[in-house]
Structure formats: structure tokens, C-alpha cells
Design a protein around this motif. Structure first.
Motif, short mmCIF file in Angstrom:
data_model
loop_
_atom_site.label_atom_id
_atom_site.label_comp_id
_atom_site.label_asym_id
_atom_site.label_seq_id
_atom_site.Cartn_x
_atom_site.Cartn_y
_atom_site.Cartn_z
N ASP A 146 -103.92 38.70 97.92
CA ASP A 146 -103.48 39.72 96.98
C ASP A 146 -102.60 40.76 97.69
OD1 ASP A 146 -103.20 41.13 94.63
OD2 ASP A 146 -105.08 42.25 94.89
N LYS A 147 -101.47 40.29 98.20
CA LYS A 147 -100.50 41.17 98.85
C LYS A 147 -99.10 40.71 98.43
CE LYS A 147 -102.43 44.33 101.49
NZ LYS A 147 -102.18 44.34 102.94
N PRO A 148 -98.13 41.65 98.34
CA PRO A 148 -96.76 41.27 97.95
C PRO A 148 -96.14 40.29 98.94
CG PRO A 148 -97.07 43.64 97.75
CD PRO A 148 -98.28 43.10 98.45
N LEU A 149 -95.61 39.20 98.39
CA LEU A 149 -95.00 38.15 99.20
C LEU A 149 -93.73 37.68 98.51
CD1 LEU A 149 -95.02 36.04 101.52
CD2 LEU A 149 -96.43 34.60 100.05
N VAL A 150 -92.62 37.66 99.27
CA VAL A 150 -91.33 37.22 98.73
C VAL A 150 -90.84 36.06 99.60
CG1 VAL A 150 -88.95 37.85 98.22
CG2 VAL A 150 -90.78 39.53 97.89
N ILE A 151 -90.41 34.98 98.96
CA ILE A 151 -89.90 33.79 99.66
C ILE A 151 -88.39 33.93 99.84
CG2 ILE A 151 -89.74 31.28 99.61
CD1 ILE A 151 -92.59 32.37 99.88
N LEU A 152 -87.91 33.63 101.03
CA LEU A 152 -86.49 33.74 101.34
C LEU A 152 -85.84 32.37 101.47
CD1 LEU A 152 -86.56 36.54 104.07
CD2 LEU A 152 -86.15 36.79 101.61
N ASN A 153 -84.63 32.25 100.93
CA ASN A 153 -83.77 31.06 101.07
C ASN A 153 -84.36 29.78 100.48
OD1 ASN A 153 -82.00 32.73 102.34
ND2 ASN A 153 -81.94 31.62 104.27
N ARG A 154 -85.43 29.90 99.73
CA ARG A 154 -86.03 28.76 99.04
C ARG A 154 -86.36 29.21 97.61
NH1 ARG A 154 -85.23 28.53 103.92
NH2 ARG A 154 -86.42 27.29 105.44
N ASP A 155 -86.43 28.28 96.72
CA ASP A 155 -86.83 28.58 95.34
C ASP A 155 -88.27 28.14 95.14
OD1 ASP A 155 -87.19 28.99 92.68
OD2 ASP A 155 -85.78 27.45 92.01
N TRP A 156 -89.18 29.10 95.21
CA TRP A 156 -90.59 28.84 94.96
C TRP A 156 -91.02 29.48 93.64
CZ3 TRP A 156 -94.49 28.77 99.60
CH2 TRP A 156 -94.08 27.78 100.51
N LEU A 164 -85.84 34.86 96.86
CA LEU A 164 -84.46 35.31 97.05
C LEU A 164 -83.70 34.19 97.74
CD1 LEU A 164 -85.15 38.90 98.50
CD2 LEU A 164 -84.86 38.25 96.10
N ARG A 165 -82.62 33.72 97.12
CA ARG A 165 -81.86 32.61 97.69
C ARG A 165 -80.37 32.96 97.66
NH1 ARG A 165 -82.61 26.54 95.38
NH2 ARG A 165 -81.68 27.51 93.52
N LEU A 166 -79.75 32.99 98.83
CA LEU A 166 -78.35 33.38 98.93
C LEU A 166 -77.38 32.22 98.70
CD1 LEU A 166 -78.38 35.75 102.05
CD2 LEU A 166 -78.63 36.33 99.63
N LEU A 167 -77.79 31.01 99.07
CA LEU A 167 -76.89 29.85 98.98
C LEU A 167 -77.57 28.72 98.20
CD1 LEU A 167 -75.55 29.81 102.66
CD2 LEU A 167 -74.30 30.53 100.63
N PRO A 168 -77.53 28.79 96.88
CA PRO A 168 -78.08 27.68 96.08
C PRO A 168 -77.39 26.36 96.45
CG PRO A 168 -77.62 29.59 94.71
CD PRO A 168 -77.03 29.89 96.03
N PRO A 169 -78.15 25.28 96.63
CA PRO A 169 -77.58 24.02 97.12
C PRO A 169 -76.41 23.48 96.31
CG PRO A 169 -79.97 23.94 97.17
CD PRO A 169 -79.61 25.20 96.46
N HIS A 170 -76.41 23.69 94.99
CA HIS A 170 -75.35 23.08 94.17
C HIS A 170 -73.97 23.67 94.45
CE1 HIS A 170 -76.68 26.56 91.74
NE2 HIS A 170 -75.43 26.60 91.32
N PHE A 171 -73.92 24.82 95.13
CA PHE A 171 -72.62 25.42 95.41
C PHE A 171 -71.82 24.66 96.47
CE2 PHE A 171 -74.21 29.62 93.61
CZ PHE A 171 -73.40 29.52 92.48
N ILE A 172 -72.46 23.74 97.19
CA ILE A 172 -71.67 22.97 98.14
C ILE A 172 -70.68 22.06 97.41
CG2 ILE A 172 -73.58 22.99 99.77
CD1 ILE A 172 -73.76 19.94 99.38
N HIS A 173 -70.88 21.85 96.10
CA HIS A 173 -69.90 21.09 95.33
C HIS A 173 -68.54 21.77 95.37
CE1 HIS A 173 -72.88 18.61 92.68
NE2 HIS A 173 -73.37 18.84 93.88
N LYS A 174 -68.53 23.09 95.49
CA LYS A 174 -67.26 23.81 95.55
C LYS A 174 -66.50 23.48 96.82
CE LYS A 174 -67.66 27.66 92.45
NZ LYS A 174 -67.15 29.03 92.24
N LEU A 175 -67.20 23.38 97.94
CA LEU A 175 -66.55 22.98 99.18
C LEU A 175 -66.01 21.56 99.08
CD1 LEU A 175 -69.03 24.38 101.87
CD2 LEU A 175 -66.70 25.19 101.42
N LEU A 176 -66.81 20.68 98.50
CA LEU A 176 -66.40 19.29 98.35
C LEU A 176 -65.23 19.16 97.37
CD1 LEU A 176 -69.99 17.80 98.26
CD2 LEU A 176 -68.34 17.56 100.13
N ASP A 177 -65.25 19.95 96.30
CA ASP A 177 -64.11 19.95 95.36
C ASP A 177 -62.84 20.42 96.07
OD1 ASP A 177 -65.70 19.10 93.28
OD2 ASP A 177 -66.03 21.12 92.46
#
Length: 363
Positions: A146-156, A164-177
Motif C-alpha cells: 500500500d504505497k505509491p508505485l509508478v511503472i516507467l517505460n512499460r505499460d502495466w 509512464l511511457r516515453l516511446l510507445p513501440p508502435h512509433f518505430i513505424h515512423k522510422l521505418l516509413d
């Protein structure tokens, strides 16, 4: 007075949140003063509300409450190996300390079942976790605390955790495009990190994009040891690939900045010019702008804005009253085009590049 200030600084920096406050005689030996001097310093801290004495006589750090002068303590829980993402979040946390009035420190864990994970979450006022690959019972165990916990760089968020996620995986499509728009039809994917959840998601997105666009490409998946040098692994992997005449793509997506740096060095050592003979992009950091050649990447969002939201929730003390989304991530990211993909594609030049690599294969 000096001893009290030293101990106060340690408390505000979270030094005693993981392993507790030592006994007074141990403190006296550690600080290099008499037991009487430490007793006086401890009494100052007790009077100031920074410490309190438990029923067994042991000292403990007071909980941070609005009516006390104790700073709230925030932990960044990260794997115990070199990590650019941990450095990024740690710097952002440090920049937010004064505005949110908290102390922060990095706590490292060795594996998913390391007791330090649970202990840290229990002891600190809030914890930001770069989570390990772990079975479902790991997340279930964290939910019991029972303590505040925040997950970083993963979607839980589907597990009920603020994420908190800065680079969602689907955005690599932009690099590939971007690479496809330049005319590339064979785009390899290069990974040297341990095959964690994030890496697997990025590789899956590359495979999905390649299949849907009917593109060719090969996965170069060279895992470095847990505490190994990923830069060295990147360099040796691409060197070996060149010497075996197996570098057949006209473009390469590197999943980390380190992979890109090692790949560029190996290519240059074999007279292959990134940005001219082969296009190269990376899911990297702002530092990619300062490499030579500069590396095309996705823009890197400022983590401070995301952390600020996480801190607001963590310090609100009212999870039931939270009305925002559990997952916070950027709605869009730009491709930062740099020298590594500014090139003229001429597939007729492809054989000469392969021959040039073979000429240097004896190095």
C-alpha cells in the motif's frame, strides 16, 4: 551541530530508507566523533521531527507529512547494470526535487525476486520502477504493498499500475516509413540488449511493419551478457557480420543508441559509410544529434512533464480519486532526420559495397 547537519543531509537524501538508521555507537564510529556528540546530534533530529525512536529503542526516519519538516523520499528502482533510460529518469527526478519538495535516490536490484524491490517500495514515500521481466505473481505481490508505485517505460496499466511511457513501440513505424520513403526495401533490425519486454515489443513491431509492407530484412539479435559491455557487443557483432559478407540490407534500424554507435564504428572501420552506403536510424536519445554522423532518431520527449504527473498522483494520497488515465504517453512523435539517413539510394552501387566489405574482411 556539524554532525546533526551531516545526518540531516543523509536523511533528506534518503540514505537511511533502504537499510535503516544505524545505532548511535555505530554512527559515532562511522562519522568519527564521540558517542556523546552523536547523542546530542540525534536529539536535535528527534526534536526537529526528522527521526523518531521506535518501541525497541531503534532510530527510524519519520514519515513525511504536511505538518512535519521531513522531506518526502522518492526512489528510482532500476536494474543493477548500465542503463541510459535509468540515467534519463534520474536526472529528471533531480530537476523536480525543489518544486515538489522531495529527496530522491537510485536503488538497484539484481533480479525480479530481489527483496530490495519490495523493501524499497515499502520504505519510500513513492517509487518509480523500471521493472524486470518477471512472472505475473511479481506484479500481484507489488499490488499488495500500500504505497505509491509508478511503472516507467512499460505499460502495466492493464495490471492496475500507473505507467509512464516515453516511446510507445508502435512509433518505430515512423522510422521505418521514413526509410521506405527513401527507397529502401531491405531493412535489417539490430539489437544488442537483453531480450526484455520492451525489446521484444520493438522487434515485433519491426516484424509487423515488414510483413505488412512486404519488405525484406534480417534480425541481428546479439544479446550481450547481463553485466557485459553492449557497445563492445554491438561493434563485434557488426564486424563479424561484415566479415562474413552478411550485411545485406540497405538500411538498418538499431533498437538502442549503443547499438547504433557500435554499428557505425564497425562500418567505418570497414570502409562502409553510414548515411552514404547504408542508411541507419536508432531508437536513441538526444545525444544521437552529436554523433558523427548524426543519427536519425525519434524525438525524445521531456520526461519531466510525465514525472510531474506521476508525482502529483503519488503525493495526492488518494488513488480512488484519480480521474486521469493509468497510462500516460505521448500522442505522437516526430522523426528527427539527420546525416545517417540523408543519402541517395542507388542499388547499382550495392555490389561494390559488398566487395569493399570483403576486401577488409582480413582485419
Amino acid at each position: 551541530m556539524v554532525v546533526a547537519e551531516r545526518l540531516s543531509h543523509r536523511i533528506k537524501s534518503g540514505d537511511y530508507h533502504v537499510h535503516g538508521v544505524p545505532a548511535e555507537r555505530e554512527l559515532a564510529s562511522e562519522v568519527g566523533v564521540s558517542y556523546t556528540t552523536v547523542r546530542k546530534a540525534v536529539q536535535r533530529l528527534l526534536d526537529a521531527g526528522l527521526l523518531y525512536r521506535q518501541s525497541n529503542g531503534r532510530l527510524a526516519v519519520s514519515a513525511a507529512e504536511p505538518d512535519k519538516r521531513s522531506l518526502r523520499q522518492v526512489a528510482l528502482l532500476a536494474p543493477a547494470w548500465e542503463s541510459n533510460e535509468a540515467n534519463l529518469w534520474n536526472i529528471a527526478l533531480a530537476q523536480l526535487r525543489s518544486s515538489f519538495r522531495f529527496g530522491s535516490r537510485v536503488v538497484h536490484y539484481m533480479h525480479w525476486d530481489d527483496p530490495v524491490i519490495r523493501n524499497t517500495i515499502q520504505q519510500f514515500d513513492a517509487t518509480f520502477l523500471l521493472p524486470p521481466d518477471a512472472p505475473e505473481e511479481f506484479a500481484e505481490g507489488l499490488r499488495e504493498i500500500d504505497k505509491p508505485l509508478v511503472i516507467l517505460n512499460r505499460d502495466w496499466s492493464d495490471r492496475g499500475f500507473h505507467s509512464l511511457r516515453l516511446l510507445p513501440p508502435h512509433f518505430i513505424h515512423k522510422l521505418l516509413d521514413h526509410l521506405a520513403e527513401l527507397g529502401h526495401r531491405r531493412i535489417d533490425c539490430f539489437n544488442v540488449q537483453r531480450s526484455g519486454a520492451v525489446m521484444r515489443q520493438w522487434i515485433e513491431q519491426w516484424q509487423l511493419w515488414r510483413t505488412s509492407h512486404r519488405m525484406e530484412g534480417k534480425l541481428l539479435d546479439a544479446h550481450s551478457p547481463v553485466f557485459g559491455d553492449t557497445l563492445e557487443a554491438a561493434y563485434s557483432t557488426i564486424t563479424r557480420t561484415i566479415r562474413e559478407s552478411d550485411l545485406t540490407g540497405t538500411a538498418m534500424l538499431c533498437l538502442t543508441e549503443t547499438a547504433a554507435i557500435g554499428a557505425v564504428r564497425a562500418m567505418l572501420d570497414h570502409n562502409i559509410r553510414p548515411g552514404r552506403d547504408i542508411a541507419l536510424c536508432a531508437i536513441g536519445s538526444k545525444r544521437c544529434e552529436y554523433l558523427s554522423p548524426s543519427i536519425t532518431t525519434l524525438e525524445e520527449p521531456d520526461p519531466m512533464a510525465y514525472l510531474a504527473t506521476g508525482l502529483q498522483w503519488a503525493f495526492s494520497g488518494d488513488d480512488a480519486g484519480w480521474t486521469g488515465p493509468l497510462l500516460i504517453q505521448p500522442p505522437d512523435l516526430k522523426v528527427m532526420v539527420r546525416q545517417s539517413t540523408v543519402m541517395d539510394i542507388d542499388n547499382t552501387q550495392r555490389p561494390s559495397r559488398v566487395r569493399r566489405a570483403e576486401e577488409f574482411s582480413t582485419f
